[in-house]
Design a protein around this motif. Structure first.
Motif, mmCIF file in Angstrom:
data_model
loop_
_atom_site.group_PDB
_atom_site.id
_atom_site.type_symbol
_atom_site.label_atom_id
_atom_site.label_comp_id
_atom_site.label_asym_id
_atom_site.label_seq_id
_atom_site.Cartn_x
_atom_site.Cartn_y
_atom_site.Cartn_z
ATOM 1 N N PHE A 237 0.828 -1.207 0.000
ATOM 2 C CA PHE A 237 0.000 0.000 0.000
ATOM 3 C C PHE A 237 0.863 1.258 0.000
ATOM 4 C CE2 PHE A 237 -3.843 -2.164 2.278
ATOM 5 C CZ PHE A 237 -4.024 -2.977 1.161
ATOM 6 N N GLU A 238 1.904 1.259 0.813
ATOM 7 C CA GLU A 238 2.770 2.433 0.902
ATOM 8 C C GLU A 238 3.555 2.632 -0.401
ATOM 9 O OE1 GLU A 238 3.159 4.739 3.255
ATOM 10 O OE2 GLU A 238 1.619 3.873 4.534
ATOM 11 N N LYS A 239 4.059 1.564 -0.946
ATOM 12 C CA LYS A 239 4.857 1.631 -2.172
ATOM 13 C C LYS A 239 4.070 2.249 -3.312
ATOM 14 C CE LYS A 239 7.150 -1.416 -5.520
ATOM 15 N NZ LYS A 239 7.469 -2.845 -5.829
ATOM 16 N N HIS A 240 2.794 1.896 -3.408
ATOM 17 C CA HIS A 240 1.985 2.333 -4.537
ATOM 18 C C HIS A 240 1.022 3.465 -4.184
ATOM 19 C CE1 HIS A 240 3.602 -0.817 -7.061
ATOM 20 N NE2 HIS A 240 3.347 -1.706 -6.115
ATOM 21 N N LYS A 241 1.254 4.090 -3.047
ATOM 22 C CA LYS A 241 0.528 5.296 -2.649
ATOM 23 C C LYS A 241 -0.992 5.108 -2.647
ATOM 24 C CE LYS A 241 4.260 8.318 -4.216
ATOM 25 N NZ LYS A 241 4.660 9.450 -5.077
ATOM 26 N N VAL A 242 -1.427 4.058 -1.968
ATOM 27 C CA VAL A 242 -2.866 3.862 -1.765
ATOM 28 C C VAL A 242 -3.386 4.999 -0.899
ATOM 29 C CG1 VAL A 242 -4.569 2.384 -0.609
ATOM 30 C CG2 VAL A 242 -2.803 1.376 -2.086
ATOM 31 N N THR A 243 -4.511 5.566 -1.285
ATOM 32 C CA THR A 243 -5.080 6.690 -0.542
ATOM 33 C C THR A 243 -5.712 6.229 0.762
ATOM 34 O OG1 THR A 243 -5.620 7.732 -2.661
ATOM 35 C CG2 THR A 243 -6.636 8.662 -0.671
ATOM 36 N N ALA A 244 -6.545 5.199 0.676
ATOM 37 C CA ALA A 244 -7.297 4.762 1.856
ATOM 38 C C ALA A 244 -7.569 3.274 1.799
ATOM 39 C CB ALA A 244 -8.612 5.531 1.952
ATOM 40 N N TYR A 245 -7.596 2.663 2.979
ATOM 41 C CA TYR A 245 -7.936 1.255 3.126
ATOM 42 C C TYR A 245 -9.132 1.150 4.063
ATOM 43 C CZ TYR A 245 -7.614 -3.692 4.485
ATOM 44 O OH TYR A 245 -7.893 -5.005 4.719
ATOM 45 N N PHE A 246 -10.188 0.486 3.592
ATOM 46 C CA PHE A 246 -11.396 0.284 4.387
ATOM 47 C C PHE A 246 -11.508 -1.190 4.750
ATOM 48 C CE2 PHE A 246 -12.210 4.132 2.051
ATOM 49 C CZ PHE A 246 -12.935 4.938 2.928
#
Length: 324
Positions: A237-246
């Protein structure tokens, strides 16, 4: 005899639901307003519901009522689930009566007949999880084409919102040696991880949102017990710049934001039964109150509003889009 008795009980239950319902006309929505609701212009709007399928018990019915009102209020486009769709042992088949008494006849408000994009929880794996995928071929609104899948939505300016619906159960190291959840080890975890990586890497979406069942951080019952699944997913998630995780799994509403992560972590698992939470070092908001999350996203911002089973906005936060 037992089958007939069960049928009669179910019919009486559904009759009570119908008799208790108000007519959903314009006056109904004028009378029932969500307190402190915020509107985001030119946005895609959806609800996030988790840990809900309990045959109408606990607060499932009241949450369903306010979900319908929220969909009308925000002109909702679709509904997302974070898993544990059917307690306690999932469903038996596409013909299981639980589809009617825990889904179809509960979420019956007119504005809830939009697309539902579902994910699997650990309790779903205690039943026939494939049946939840197969039900997509029967129901117009239920969508689960596979244990994990992607959807892309286009904003008014042509930019896109990428959403990944993942299956965290086979990815969670906690389940590798638990007989109760042996079925979670059937899917190929490495294959899914490679798919998640490739989807995020190839995406040029303005917003990247991931939906799963297990939270990477928790202010609730599993505080300090999420290291396993976090170690698997957080680096991606951090590597690919995920905005939000629900996520769901915890029966409450949470917003967690540790200092070492840029990903916004939300929990929506208060669809029926609730459990206690506490203020932790990374907690932005946590409440042991039944409800759901409303999300609005446009080109400039992603707005998250946590709405109770009494129709009140308990908390909201806005993530602004960084300028390139």
């Amino acid at each position: 005899m037992f089958k007939y008795t069960t049928l009669i009980i179910n019919l009486l239950f559904l009759s009570a639901i119908c008799s208790a319902e108000q007519i959903h006309d314009e006056s109904f929505y004028q009378k029932n307003q969500i307190e402190n609701a915020i509107q985001l212009p030119e946005s895609i709007n959806f609800l996030v519901l988790g840990d809900w399928g309990r045959n109408g018990h606990y607060d499932q019915l009241t949450v369903a009522k306010w979900m319908d009102i929220a969909m009308q209020k925000f002109d909702g486009d679709f509904i997302v689930t974070t898993g544990d769709n059917f307690y306690s042992n999932g469903i038996a088949s596409v013909n299981d009566p639980y589809w009617q008494t825990s889904f179809e006849d509960i979420y019956r408000g007119p504005h809830l007949f939009e697309d539902w994009y579902a994910t699997l929880g650990n309790h779903d794996y205690r039943g026939n999880w494939q049946a939840q995928i197969d039900y997509s071929n029967i129901s117009r609104r239920w969508n689960m084409p596979a244990p994990y899948y992607a959807k892309s939505f286009t904003l008014d300016d042509g930019e896109t919102v990428q959403m990944l619906f993942i299956d965290t159960n086979p990815l969670n190291p906690e389940y590798k040696n638990r007989p109760k959840y042996a079925a979670t080890q059937i899917p190929d975890a490495d294959k899914q991880l490679a798919w998640i990586e490739s989807q995020l890497q190839a995406s040029d979406a303005k917003w990247k949102i991931v939906i799963g069942h297990h939270p990477l951080y928790s202010s609730g019952k599993r505080y300090g017990k999420t290291d396993g699944i976090r170690g698997v997913l957080e680096p991606i998630f951090e590597k690919h710049k995920v905005t939000a995780y629900f996520a769901g799994h915890e029966h409450d509403l949470q917003h967690n934001q540790p200092e070492n992560t840029t990903v916004a972590h939300f929990v929506s698992g208060a669809g029926s039964e609730i459990r206690t939470v506490a203020q932790r070092e990374f907690t932005k908001f946590a409440a042991a109150i039944s409800g759901f999350i409303a999300v609005s996203v446009n080109s400039n911002a992603l707005l998250v509003q946590m709405i109770s089973g009494e129709g009140k906005v308990l908390y909201h936060t806005k993530i602004m889009q960084e300028l390139n």
